[in-house]
Design a protein around this motif. Sequence first.
Motif, mmCIF file in Angstrom:
data_model
loop_
_atom_site.group_PDB
_atom_site.id
_atom_site.type_symbol
_atom_site.label_atom_id
_atom_site.label_comp_id
_atom_site.label_asym_id
_atom_site.label_seq_id
_atom_site.Cartn_x
_atom_site.Cartn_y
_atom_site.Cartn_z
ATOM 1 N N GLU A 178 36.427 -30.197 -52.069
ATOM 2 C CA GLU A 178 35.756 -30.987 -53.112
ATOM 3 C C GLU A 178 35.972 -32.486 -52.896
ATOM 4 N N ALA A 179 37.146 -32.865 -52.411
ATOM 5 C CA ALA A 179 37.456 -34.286 -52.212
ATOM 6 C C ALA A 179 36.771 -34.874 -50.977
ATOM 7 N N TRP A 180 36.729 -34.112 -49.891
ATOM 8 C CA TRP A 180 36.246 -34.650 -48.616
ATOM 9 C C TRP A 180 34.843 -34.181 -48.251
ATOM 10 N N ARG A 181 34.363 -33.107 -48.904
ATOM 11 C CA ARG A 181 33.031 -32.552 -48.639
ATOM 12 C C ARG A 181 32.814 -32.281 -47.140
ATOM 13 N N ASP A 182 31.782 -32.900 -46.527
ATOM 14 C CA ASP A 182 31.459 -32.599 -45.128
ATOM 15 C C ASP A 182 32.322 -33.367 -44.132
ATOM 16 N N ALA A 183 33.298 -34.131 -44.613
ATOM 17 C CA ALA A 183 34.192 -34.880 -43.729
ATOM 18 C C ALA A 183 35.534 -34.164 -43.550
ATOM 19 N N LEU A 184 35.550 -32.844 -43.820
ATOM 20 C CA LEU A 184 36.788 -32.062 -43.762
ATOM 21 C C LEU A 184 36.708 -30.997 -42.677
ATOM 22 N N ILE A 185 37.851 -30.772 -42.027
ATOM 23 C CA ILE A 185 38.011 -29.634 -41.119
ATOM 24 C C ILE A 185 39.074 -28.723 -41.720
ATOM 25 N N GLY A 186 38.768 -27.429 -41.838
ATOM 26 C CA GLY A 186 39.736 -26.439 -42.293
ATOM 27 C C GLY A 186 40.128 -25.555 -41.120
ATOM 28 N N VAL A 187 41.439 -25.332 -40.954
ATOM 29 C CA VAL A 187 41.949 -24.531 -39.838
ATOM 30 C C VAL A 187 42.824 -23.409 -40.388
ATOM 31 N N VAL A 188 42.487 -22.164 -40.066
ATOM 32 C CA VAL A 188 43.303 -21.011 -40.461
ATOM 33 C C VAL A 188 43.957 -20.435 -39.207
ATOM 34 N N LEU A 189 45.297 -20.372 -39.256
ATOM 35 C CA LEU A 189 46.082 -19.852 -38.136
ATOM 36 C C LEU A 189 46.696 -18.509 -38.511
#
Length: 189
Positions: free
Chosen positions: A115-126
């Motif tokens: 919600e804070a970064w919208r399309d400027a975010l990368i999410g990484v699941v390890l």
Amino acid sequence: MTVPQAIVIGCSAGGLTALESLFAHLDPGLPQSIAVCCHTGSATVDLLCELLAKHAALPVEEARERSPMQGGVIHVAPSGYHLLVETNRRFALSVDQRVSFARPSIDVLFESAAEAWRDALIGVVLTGANSDGANGLLRVRQCGGIAIVQEPLDAESPAMPAAALERAGADYCLPLADIAPLLNRLCLP
């Protein structure tokens, strides 16, 4: 494509080893803000921060209430609190109910950061042994961010990346060794 401004990373079982490997290969000039949620089960994250700092070229510190997400810094979620990113891109801590049996919860961090970064975010699941992070990664993708998942067969504990792939899919599904080079390519000019 929007240049990423922040990266959120989630892991559980096997996470320390995965994070040490990942951080050892991140470019020291990476300007993005980085927040990490790792299920440790310990009362504090002091030792986790200390161990990660030995491998990371970037500074590692515990995330603090109301502090901003600083660029070029790895912020680690404190034990016993959900870590949220507010719309002003400062951290908030919460003792709300556990999510997916965890506090801190990867879903809570990812959903608020999306919600804070919208399309400027990368999410990484390890690597990890539960499904925490799957709903959060879905929210990252719904907000236009990039989703990266460790290849389940490459993970010490494949349940978490497998759940993330099933629930959210991924823009990239890679072995751990390929994730830091990808982040460097996506984040540096």
